[in-house]
Design a protein around this motif. Structure first.
Motif, mmCIF file in Angstrom:
data_model
loop_
_atom_site.group_PDB
_atom_site.id
_atom_site.type_symbol
_atom_site.label_atom_id
_atom_site.label_comp_id
_atom_site.label_asym_id
_atom_site.label_seq_id
_atom_site.Cartn_x
_atom_site.Cartn_y
_atom_site.Cartn_z
ATOM 1 N N GLY A 149 27.852 -74.481 -89.545
ATOM 2 C CA GLY A 149 28.170 -73.452 -90.528
ATOM 3 C C GLY A 149 27.679 -72.068 -90.181
ATOM 4 N N LEU A 150 26.954 -71.908 -89.081
ATOM 5 C CA LEU A 150 26.417 -70.603 -88.696
ATOM 6 C C LEU A 150 27.109 -70.067 -87.450
ATOM 7 N N GLY A 151 27.322 -68.769 -87.440
ATOM 8 C CA GLY A 151 27.913 -68.118 -86.286
ATOM 9 C C GLY A 151 27.403 -66.697 -86.161
ATOM 10 N N VAL A 152 27.763 -66.044 -85.074
ATOM 11 C CA VAL A 152 27.347 -64.661 -84.828
ATOM 12 C C VAL A 152 28.591 -63.824 -84.573
ATOM 13 N N ARG A 153 28.617 -62.661 -85.169
ATOM 14 C CA ARG A 153 29.781 -61.781 -85.038
ATOM 15 C C ARG A 153 29.329 -60.375 -84.674
ATOM 16 N N LYS A 154 30.012 -59.788 -83.724
ATOM 17 C CA LYS A 154 29.778 -58.389 -83.408
ATOM 18 C C LYS A 154 30.626 -57.551 -84.345
ATOM 19 N N ALA A 155 29.982 -56.616 -85.028
ATOM 20 C CA ALA A 155 30.695 -55.832 -86.035
ATOM 21 C C ALA A 155 30.392 -54.361 -85.876
ATOM 22 N N VAL A 156 31.404 -53.549 -86.119
ATOM 23 C CA VAL A 156 31.196 -52.109 -86.144
ATOM 24 C C VAL A 156 30.506 -51.770 -87.448
ATOM 25 N N ASP A 157 29.403 -51.065 -87.350
ATOM 26 C CA ASP A 157 28.607 -50.751 -88.532
ATOM 27 C C ASP A 157 29.268 -49.640 -89.336
ATOM 28 N N THR A 158 29.731 -49.987 -90.548
ATOM 29 C CA THR A 158 30.376 -48.992 -91.413
ATOM 30 C C THR A 158 29.756 -49.062 -92.796
ATOM 31 N N PRO A 159 28.561 -48.492 -92.971
ATOM 32 C CA PRO A 159 27.908 -48.547 -94.282
ATOM 33 C C PRO A 159 28.716 -47.809 -95.339
ATOM 34 N N LEU A 160 28.660 -48.320 -96.576
ATOM 35 C CA LEU A 160 29.378 -47.698 -97.679
ATOM 36 C C LEU A 160 28.658 -46.438 -98.137
ATOM 37 N N THR A 161 29.409 -45.452 -98.573
ATOM 38 C CA THR A 161 28.829 -44.219 -99.090
ATOM 39 C C THR A 161 29.449 -43.903 -100.447
ATOM 40 N N PRO A 162 28.699 -43.885 -101.566
ATOM 41 C CA PRO A 162 27.290 -44.277 -101.587
ATOM 42 C C PRO A 162 27.151 -45.786 -101.494
ATOM 43 N N PRO A 163 25.985 -46.292 -101.077
ATOM 44 C CA PRO A 163 25.827 -47.745 -100.968
ATOM 45 C C PRO A 163 25.839 -48.388 -102.339
ATOM 46 N N PRO A 164 26.288 -49.631 -102.446
ATOM 47 C CA PRO A 164 26.238 -50.326 -103.724
ATOM 48 C C PRO A 164 24.797 -50.499 -104.176
ATOM 49 N N LEU A 165 24.616 -50.676 -105.462
ATOM 50 C CA LEU A 165 23.270 -50.691 -106.036
ATOM 51 C C LEU A 165 22.358 -51.710 -105.373
ATOM 52 N N TYR A 166 22.896 -52.894 -105.095
ATOM 53 C CA TYR A 166 22.013 -53.936 -104.603
ATOM 54 C C TYR A 166 21.661 -53.768 -103.134
ATOM 55 N N GLN A 167 22.226 -52.732 -102.450
ATOM 56 C CA GLN A 167 21.889 -52.495 -101.054
ATOM 57 C C GLN A 167 20.979 -51.280 -100.887
ATOM 58 N N GLU A 168 20.631 -50.635 -101.984
ATOM 59 C CA GLU A 168 19.818 -49.434 -101.864
ATOM 60 C C GLU A 168 18.482 -49.751 -101.201
ATOM 61 N N GLY A 169 18.097 -48.921 -100.246
ATOM 62 C CA GLY A 169 16.814 -49.092 -99.591
ATOM 63 C C GLY A 169 16.844 -50.042 -98.415
#
Length: 452
Positions: A197-217
């Protein structure tokens, strides 16, 4: 109705209610004295205004004709029928009412294993039957739920257990870990050896602006460029819990000696109040969790893709079509409690924010891109436009969500958005209040508020 007690042909008098009565001229009483006495005892003989005995004939005394297999007297739904939900294959309630009435009694169970828009369930509820409905389509479940809530049905429970997908995998000779690996590949991840059930993925980092509340910090991978994220695929017959997400995140921090900054969970279903429970668990940790957790839904039509994924080339082609949408986020304001007389309180609840991370609108065409951009702008200005309806259980028992209050958006392009506030006068006591929000795309999110 009354029918004559006499027939053609002259005859003698009979005793009715202690008095001899002659039949009309040229007629005779159609019953023997013994049967007349029985009918009187059964209250089935009545004297008319002119004193002539007549028989009371009830509907149940008539056998009637058996209903034929073709019914032409049930009128199809017209385009403006008040019961119309917009579901393509919706049946008239009159049709289901006839079927349910002629095949069950009050209190019986009625089951519809392809419930569609929920007509069977809605009618069974009105006719005081217990019911069970099954439906694979997310739209059907959404329409049925809204229909039952709007009709003020008794409390009901929705179970999403995914056993259909599991059974289909087993029936085709597959195994859960094989299914998990295929889903990992469709998501673009490489399955890990000896870690189901586990894998690794290479992803382009595209953070949300503004970040959602639960991702702050929280840091987002490396902050820029390409990063590796740990991906987990849940089991089809059980919901992903906040406890499981915490366990995976702690594992991700140390895995491979360097850890991962991002954990992506692909789940068939999630426990109720998942996001809020996860937040509480993260706050309770002794050390700050340095892993961004992104929870996504496995699309309900994934099995169709799994059947087509025979080779790596198939998987690569299909991976562009399969969409794993991120789960929405619900944030409630702190409740306001106002003391009233007679040990009563007025509790006010309001939605602070509803964030839809991914809007399921195709962007493959220019119009799709324009629609997506327009919807994103509208949602940014007023998140309430995304909400189809929301409901409150003012006395949540931790198991069954009872819709005791609800608000709906209107119909049509110019429909009013739902109110984001609710008030209720309740007994003064400690209680848990559960909130469930369903958006216009069929996604749902929940929260539980404790009142002490």
């Amino acid at each position: 109705m009354l029918i004559p007690a006499h027939a053609a042909g002259a005859g003698l008098a009979r005793v009715f209610f202690g008095k001899k009565i002659n039949p009309p001229k040229g007629r005779h009483w159609a019953y023997t004295q013994e049967n007349i006495d029985k009918l009187i005892a059964q209250n089935k003989i009545e004297l008319t205004s002119n004193g002539t005995p007549s028989i009371r004939h009830y509907l149940e005394d008539t056998k009637g004709a058996a209903v034929q297999s073709i019914w032409t007297d049930v009128i199809p739904l017209n385009p403006v029928a008040t019961e119309r939900t917009g579901y393509d294959t919706q049946k008239p309630e009159a049709l289901l009412e006839r079927i349910i009435k002629c095949s069950s009694n009050e209190g019986d169970f009625v089951a519809d294993f392809f419930s569609g828009s929920g007509t069977t369930l809605a009618v069974a509820e009105k006719l005081n039957r217990r019911w069970i409905g099954c439906e694979l389509g997310k739209v059907g479940i959404q329409v049925t739920r809204a229909r039952l809530v709007e009709s003020e049905a008794k409390p009901f429970l929705i179970e999403n257990i995914g056993n259909y997908q599991r059974e289909m995998i087993y029936l085709t000779g597959g195994r859960i870990y094989e299914m998990q690996n295929l889903i990992l590949k469709l998501y673009g991840a490489t399955p890990r050896d000896k870690m189901s059930g586990l894998g690794v993925r290479k992803a382009v980092d595209t953070p949300l602006t503004p970040p959602p509340l639960y991702q702050e910090g929280l840091g987002v991978c490396e902050g820029k460029g390409v990063c590796e994220e740990l991906v987990y695929v849940g089991y089809p017959d059980r919901p992903v819990t906040a406890g499981k997400a915490e366990e995976l995140a702690l594992q991700a921090q140390k895995l491979d000696g360097r850890g991962y900054k991002r954990l992506v969970i692909l789940g068939w279903d999630y426990e109720y109040n998942y996001q809020q429970s996860l937040e509480a668990r993260k706050k309770a940790l002794k050390d700050k969790l340095e892993v961004e957790i992104i929870s996504r839904d496995i699309p309900p039509d994934i099995y169709d893709y799994l059947k087509k994924a025979k080779t790596d080339e198939d998987i690569e082609a299909l991976s562009e079509k399969v969409k794993f949408y991120e789960r929405p986020y619900l944030k409630m304001n702190e409740p306001k409690v106002k003391d009233l007389k007679n040990d009563k309180v007025e509790i006010s609840l309001s939605i602070k924010r509803y964030v839809l991370m991914d809007i399921p609108v195709s962007q493959t065409s220019k119009k799709g891109q324009e629609d997506y951009a327009a919807l994103m702008k509208i949602a940014k200005d007023n998140f309430a436009v995304l909400i189809d309806y929301w409901a409150i259980d003012w006395d949540y028992d931790g198991f069954t969500f009872k819709s005791q209050w609800q608000a709906f958006r209107g119909n049509g392009k110019k429909a009013k958005t739902v109110t984001t506030e609710a008030k209720e006068i309740l007994d003064k006591k400690s209680r848990a209040i559960a909130v469930r929000v369903v958006d216009i795309f069929g996604n749902d999110a929940g929260a539980v508020i404790e009142i002490s």
